[in-house]
Design a protein around this motif. Sequence first.
Motif, mmCIF file in Angstrom:
data_model
loop_
_atom_site.group_PDB
_atom_site.id
_atom_site.type_symbol
_atom_site.label_atom_id
_atom_site.label_comp_id
_atom_site.label_asym_id
_atom_site.label_seq_id
_atom_site.Cartn_x
_atom_site.Cartn_y
_atom_site.Cartn_z
ATOM 1 N N GLU A 287 -7.999 -53.264 130.473
ATOM 2 C CA GLU A 287 -8.867 -53.909 131.385
ATOM 3 C C GLU A 287 -9.306 -55.251 131.262
ATOM 4 O O GLU A 287 -9.942 -55.905 131.940
ATOM 5 C CB GLU A 287 -9.993 -52.849 132.171
ATOM 6 C CG GLU A 287 -9.516 -51.829 132.785
ATOM 7 C CD GLU A 287 -10.885 -50.900 132.943
ATOM 8 O OE1 GLU A 287 -12.063 -51.713 132.952
ATOM 9 O OE2 GLU A 287 -10.861 -49.880 133.739
ATOM 10 N N GLU A 288 -8.828 -55.620 129.756
ATOM 11 C CA GLU A 288 -9.291 -56.932 129.389
ATOM 12 C C GLU A 288 -8.135 -58.028 129.654
ATOM 13 O O GLU A 288 -6.820 -57.697 129.477
ATOM 14 C CB GLU A 288 -9.282 -57.024 127.878
ATOM 15 C CG GLU A 288 -9.772 -57.928 127.280
ATOM 16 C CD GLU A 288 -10.025 -57.989 125.806
ATOM 17 O OE1 GLU A 288 -10.457 -58.829 125.077
ATOM 18 O OE2 GLU A 288 -10.003 -56.840 125.241
ATOM 19 N N TRP A 289 -8.455 -59.232 130.281
ATOM 20 C CA TRP A 289 -7.569 -60.117 130.651
ATOM 21 C C TRP A 289 -8.028 -61.472 130.157
ATOM 22 O O TRP A 289 -9.358 -61.699 130.345
ATOM 23 C CB TRP A 289 -7.129 -60.155 132.111
ATOM 24 C CG TRP A 289 -6.064 -60.989 132.560
ATOM 25 C CD1 TRP A 289 -6.079 -62.157 132.812
ATOM 26 C CD2 TRP A 289 -4.742 -60.511 132.214
ATOM 27 N NE1 TRP A 289 -4.721 -62.860 132.855
ATOM 28 C CE2 TRP A 289 -3.932 -61.798 132.605
ATOM 29 C CE3 TRP A 289 -4.021 -59.481 131.769
ATOM 30 C CZ2 TRP A 289 -2.818 -61.923 132.458
ATOM 31 C CZ3 TRP A 289 -2.634 -59.564 131.634
ATOM 32 C CH2 TRP A 289 -1.895 -60.784 132.136
ATOM 33 N N PRO A 290 -7.307 -62.402 129.586
ATOM 34 C CA PRO A 290 -5.845 -62.144 128.839
ATOM 35 C C PRO A 290 -5.789 -61.065 127.949
ATOM 36 O O PRO A 290 -6.754 -60.621 127.292
ATOM 37 C CB PRO A 290 -5.520 -63.655 128.262
ATOM 38 C CG PRO A 290 -6.540 -64.520 129.042
ATOM 39 C CD PRO A 290 -7.736 -63.753 129.135
ATOM 40 N N LEU A 291 -4.797 -60.497 127.952
ATOM 41 C CA LEU A 291 -4.060 -59.390 126.960
ATOM 42 C C LEU A 291 -4.728 -59.756 125.609
ATOM 43 O O LEU A 291 -4.314 -60.829 125.115
ATOM 44 C CB LEU A 291 -2.973 -58.856 127.223
ATOM 45 C CG LEU A 291 -2.477 -58.163 128.665
ATOM 46 C CD1 LEU A 291 -1.139 -58.065 128.570
ATOM 47 C CD2 LEU A 291 -3.427 -57.011 128.841
ATOM 48 N N PRO A 292 -5.180 -58.918 124.940
ATOM 49 C CA PRO A 292 -5.447 -58.987 123.298
ATOM 50 C C PRO A 292 -4.026 -59.435 122.653
ATOM 51 O O PRO A 292 -2.855 -58.699 123.059
ATOM 52 C CB PRO A 292 -6.070 -58.065 122.794
ATOM 53 C CG PRO A 292 -6.791 -57.125 124.052
ATOM 54 C CD PRO A 292 -6.003 -57.676 125.232
ATOM 55 N N GLU A 293 -3.917 -60.331 121.878
ATOM 56 C CA GLU A 293 -2.616 -60.691 121.402
ATOM 57 C C GLU A 293 -2.127 -59.608 120.688
ATOM 58 O O GLU A 293 -0.990 -59.394 120.640
ATOM 59 C CB GLU A 293 -2.981 -62.044 120.487
ATOM 60 C CG GLU A 293 -3.254 -63.352 121.124
ATOM 61 C CD GLU A 293 -3.269 -64.665 120.592
ATOM 62 O OE1 GLU A 293 -2.829 -64.365 119.168
ATOM 63 O OE2 GLU A 293 -3.579 -65.775 121.116
ATOM 64 N N ARG A 294 -3.033 -59.060 119.735
ATOM 65 C CA ARG A 294 -2.237 -58.128 118.658
ATOM 66 C C ARG A 294 -2.502 -56.497 119.274
ATOM 67 O O ARG A 294 -2.106 -55.670 118.471
ATOM 68 C CB ARG A 294 -2.763 -58.210 117.333
ATOM 69 C CG ARG A 294 -1.999 -59.497 116.522
ATOM 70 C CD ARG A 294 -2.917 -59.797 115.354
ATOM 71 N NE ARG A 294 -2.062 -60.868 114.575
ATOM 72 C CZ ARG A 294 -2.535 -62.206 114.631
ATOM 73 N NH1 ARG A 294 -3.680 -62.479 115.577
ATOM 74 N NH2 ARG A 294 -1.966 -62.965 114.107
ATOM 75 N N ALA A 295 -3.243 -56.594 120.215
ATOM 76 C CA ALA A 295 -3.663 -55.061 120.556
ATOM 77 C C ALA A 295 -2.458 -54.148 121.124
ATOM 78 O O ALA A 295 -1.598 -54.950 121.895
ATOM 79 C CB ALA A 295 -4.678 -55.016 121.748
ATOM 80 N N ARG A 296 -2.325 -53.083 121.051
ATOM 81 C CA ARG A 296 -1.174 -52.424 121.585
ATOM 82 C C ARG A 296 -1.534 -51.948 123.035
ATOM 83 O O ARG A 296 -2.470 -51.185 123.397
ATOM 84 C CB ARG A 296 -0.889 -51.062 120.821
ATOM 85 C CG ARG A 296 0.081 -50.226 121.505
ATOM 86 C CD ARG A 296 0.346 -48.944 120.659
ATOM 87 N NE ARG A 296 1.387 -48.240 121.002
ATOM 88 C CZ ARG A 296 1.325 -47.132 121.891
ATOM 89 N NH1 ARG A 296 0.266 -46.759 122.382
ATOM 90 N NH2 ARG A 296 2.427 -46.352 122.549
ATOM 91 N N VAL A 297 -0.918 -52.559 124.111
ATOM 92 C CA VAL A 297 -1.215 -52.095 125.351
ATOM 93 C C VAL A 297 -0.038 -51.616 126.215
ATOM 94 O O VAL A 297 1.329 -51.903 126.107
ATOM 95 C CB VAL A 297 -1.395 -53.580 126.135
ATOM 96 C CG1 VAL A 297 -1.637 -53.494 127.786
ATOM 97 C CG2 VAL A 297 -2.515 -54.301 125.585
ATOM 98 N N THR A 298 -0.240 -50.390 126.973
ATOM 99 C CA THR A 298 0.763 -49.788 127.791
ATOM 100 C C THR A 298 0.642 -49.850 128.877
ATOM 101 O O THR A 298 -0.485 -50.213 129.508
ATOM 102 C CB THR A 298 0.537 -48.276 127.120
ATOM 103 O OG1 THR A 298 -0.748 -47.776 127.559
ATOM 104 C CG2 THR A 298 0.740 -47.959 125.836
ATOM 105 N N ALA A 299 1.511 -49.438 129.733
ATOM 106 C CA ALA A 299 1.492 -49.361 131.093
ATOM 107 C C ALA A 299 2.045 -47.910 131.796
ATOM 108 O O ALA A 299 2.953 -47.501 131.087
ATOM 109 C CB ALA A 299 2.529 -50.505 131.764
ATOM 110 N N LEU A 323 3.993 -52.459 126.065
ATOM 111 C CA LEU A 323 4.408 -54.036 126.812
ATOM 112 C C LEU A 323 4.883 -54.608 125.583
ATOM 113 O O LEU A 323 4.693 -54.854 124.491
ATOM 114 C CB LEU A 323 3.180 -54.698 127.072
ATOM 115 C CG LEU A 323 2.802 -54.615 128.480
ATOM 116 C CD1 LEU A 323 2.844 -53.183 129.093
ATOM 117 C CD2 LEU A 323 1.672 -55.303 129.043
ATOM 118 N N SER A 324 6.510 -55.333 125.941
ATOM 119 C CA SER A 324 7.115 -55.930 124.939
ATOM 120 C C SER A 324 6.649 -57.369 125.028
ATOM 121 O O SER A 324 6.100 -57.688 126.132
ATOM 122 C CB SER A 324 8.509 -55.794 125.177
ATOM 123 O OG SER A 324 9.096 -56.159 126.744
ATOM 124 N N ALA A 325 7.253 -58.277 124.534
ATOM 125 C CA ALA A 325 6.950 -59.599 124.142
ATOM 126 C C ALA A 325 7.365 -60.162 125.818
ATOM 127 O O ALA A 325 6.804 -61.047 126.424
ATOM 128 C CB ALA A 325 7.407 -60.315 123.412
#
Length: 662
Positions: A287-299, A323-325
Motif C-alpha cells: 500500500e506504499e507509494w511510490p513502491l520501495p526500491e528494493r522491497a519485494r512487491v507482488t501482485a 513485480l519485474s523491472a
Amino acid sequence: MSTESGLDPAVFDDTVAAVALLAGPGDRLIYTNSAFTRMFGPRPIGAPVLEAFPDPDAWRFLSVVADVRATGHARQVAGAREPDPGAAEQARYFVYSCSPVVTREGAGFLLVAMDTSAETCTLQRYEALVSAVSQMVWVMRTDGTMEELVPGWEKLTGIPWRPHADEGWYTHIHPRDRERLRAAWQAAAVDGPPDVFQCTFRVRAADGSYRHMATRGVPVLRDGRVAEWIAATADIEDTWGARLRERLLAQVAAVSGPSLDEAFAEVVKVVVPELTDACLILLLSSEEWPLPERARVTARRVASATRPGLPAPPALRGQRVTLSAAVRDILESRTPHTFQFPAGGPVPPDLVPVVTERWLVASGATSLTLIPLVVDDIVLGYAATSSNGDTPVPGAAETELLRDVLRHAQRPIRQALDLQQARRTALGLQRAHLTCPPTVPGADLTACYAPASSADEIGGDWYDAYPLPDGTLALDIGDVAGHDLTAATAMGQMRSMLRALAYSGGPGSGPAQVLARLDEVAEGLDAAPFTTAVHARLNRRDDGRWLLVWSNAGHPPPLLIPAHGDPYFLTGSGEDPPLCVVPGFARTAHTHLLEPGDALLLHTDGLIETPIASLDDGQRRLAAQAARHRGEPLPELLERLQEISDHRDDTAMIVFRARRSR
C-alpha cells in the motif's frame, strides 16, 4: 405514317417529342412540329441545314447527320444547350436521334430531340448529395461484380477497388465482424424476399487501424426480379466511438461491489468483449507509494473475464507474480504498454502469474497490454488485457478508450476502498476484544471468530471467557444488531459491561440477575439498540461433572454435544427477550449437568442462518455436523462446524468440553 411518295410529316404534328425533317440538296429543312418550335424556336422552312441551324452548339447534331449519311445507320447522342450569358434560365439537356428516311422530296433524315433536363438535374443532385456526406456509393450486379459510383475505398484502405468480393478486399474486414456481415447479407439477399441490407462492421484502414463503417443497400427490381443492389457506405468511427464510450462509462459508473475483488469483477465484465478479448486485474500487495526500491512487491489476481469462444480462465486462487523491472516502470510512468508475441508464445515473463502465462499460450494470445490502475493518485495495481487468435493487436485509440473506461471506475473502486478500510477498523476493534480463552483445569476451552465473506458485513458478534472471583468459569456469547462500525463499537461496550457486571456481582448474583442488570445499564446509557446474549457459568463438582447455569436473552440456544447420544439444544423453559427491548423484564436462569466428555457450544446466528433455509433447518445441520465430529480436538471441531456456514454473516463460537477422569 408514310405514303407511296414517302414519309408524311403530318404524323408528327401532335407528338411531345421535337421532330424535324431534312431532305433534298443541301439537306434543306422541310418540316418542324410545334414541340420543336417550342424547344428551339422558329426555323426557316426550305433553308439549307447550315442556315436553318446557325446556333453555336448545333455542330453536335450536325456531325451526327453527317455520320448517318456516311454509314446509313441511325445514331443517338446526348447534349446540352447553355443559356445566353446573363439569362435567368438554366442549361437544358437533350437526347438527339438521327435516322435515314425517304420523304416526298427524296432521301432525307428524321431528327428527334427529347428534353431530359429534369432527369439530368435529379441525377446531378443525387451525385452531389452522396458526395457531400462523404459516402462511398457502389452497385453489385447479379453476377457478383461490383462497381464504385462514388469512390472512396482506395482512399480509406490504400488498396484499389476490386470488382469482385473475393479479390482481396474482404480480408480488410475485421475478423470479429466477417461472420456478422455474411449473416446480414444472407438475411437480406438469400433467405427470403429481397430486403434492405444494413450492417455495421470494421474495415482496416491504410494506417493499420480499424474504422467502423455502416452500409445500407437496397435491391433494384426490374420485371419483379433483382437486377442489382445499390448501396452507400459511410465512415461512422467518430460517432460509434463516442456512443460506445458513453455506454461503457455509464456501465462502469453503475458498478458496485462491497469489496475490491467484487468491484473489479464487475469492471472486467464491462470491457470484455467490447474492448478486449480478455482482461485480468492484479492488485499490489504493497500500500506504499511510490513502491520501495528494493522491497519485494507482488501482485495478486483478483478478477478476470474472457470473451466467448476462448478457453475459460484459470480459477482465482490468489495467484501472485513478483513485480519485474518492466512492470515497475509501467506503473511508475502510469502509461499503458503493449507487448507483442507470436501466437503460442513465448509470453514475456514476469508480467502476469504463471497460470495466466499458460492460459495466454493455450488461447493463442498475440499481445498483452498492461494498464496501471490509479485511484486518488495511488497506483492500486494494473489491468492486463490480451488480443487472441485473429483479433488485431489494439491500436492507440483502443488502448486509450480502455484506459479511459478503467479510469472512470474510480468511484465504485473508491467506495470499495472506503468500505474495506471501515471493515479493517471494525475487525481490528473486534479482535482487540476477542481475547484468548483462559486455561481451565479439568476442561478444554477454545473459541474462534470468522468475519463474513462480504465486506459490508462487519457486525457486532462476540464471545468471552473469564474466571470469576470464586473460581467459577463465565462464558458469554452475544450479537449486537447491525453490520457496520457502529455495531462493532457497541459490541465492545456491551462485552465490557457484561464482563464487569458479572465479575463484580457477588455470590448472590447469577446469570439472570447479571443480564437484567446489563439490560438496565445498556438502556440507560443508550449503548445498543438491540442485542442478544447468553451468559453462562460452569462449576466443577467433586464427581467430575460440571454444573451449568445460564440465562438466554433472545439468542440461539447453546448446543450440548454429549459424549454419548445425539447432540441437542439447551432451551430450558424458553428464551427471554433480547436486551434493550423490554425494560425491567425479570429474566430467568436454567441449569444442566455436564458429564465428563460432554461439550457445550455457544454460537451466534451467522453459523446457522441462511436466506434460503429456516433457523430450525440450520440447527438440525449444526447438530448433525457436531455428531459426526464430536471426538475431534476442539480447534478441529470448530473448523468442521464452520463448514455449514454460508459465510454471509459474522460468526463467533466458543466450545467447552469436560475432560474424562483418568
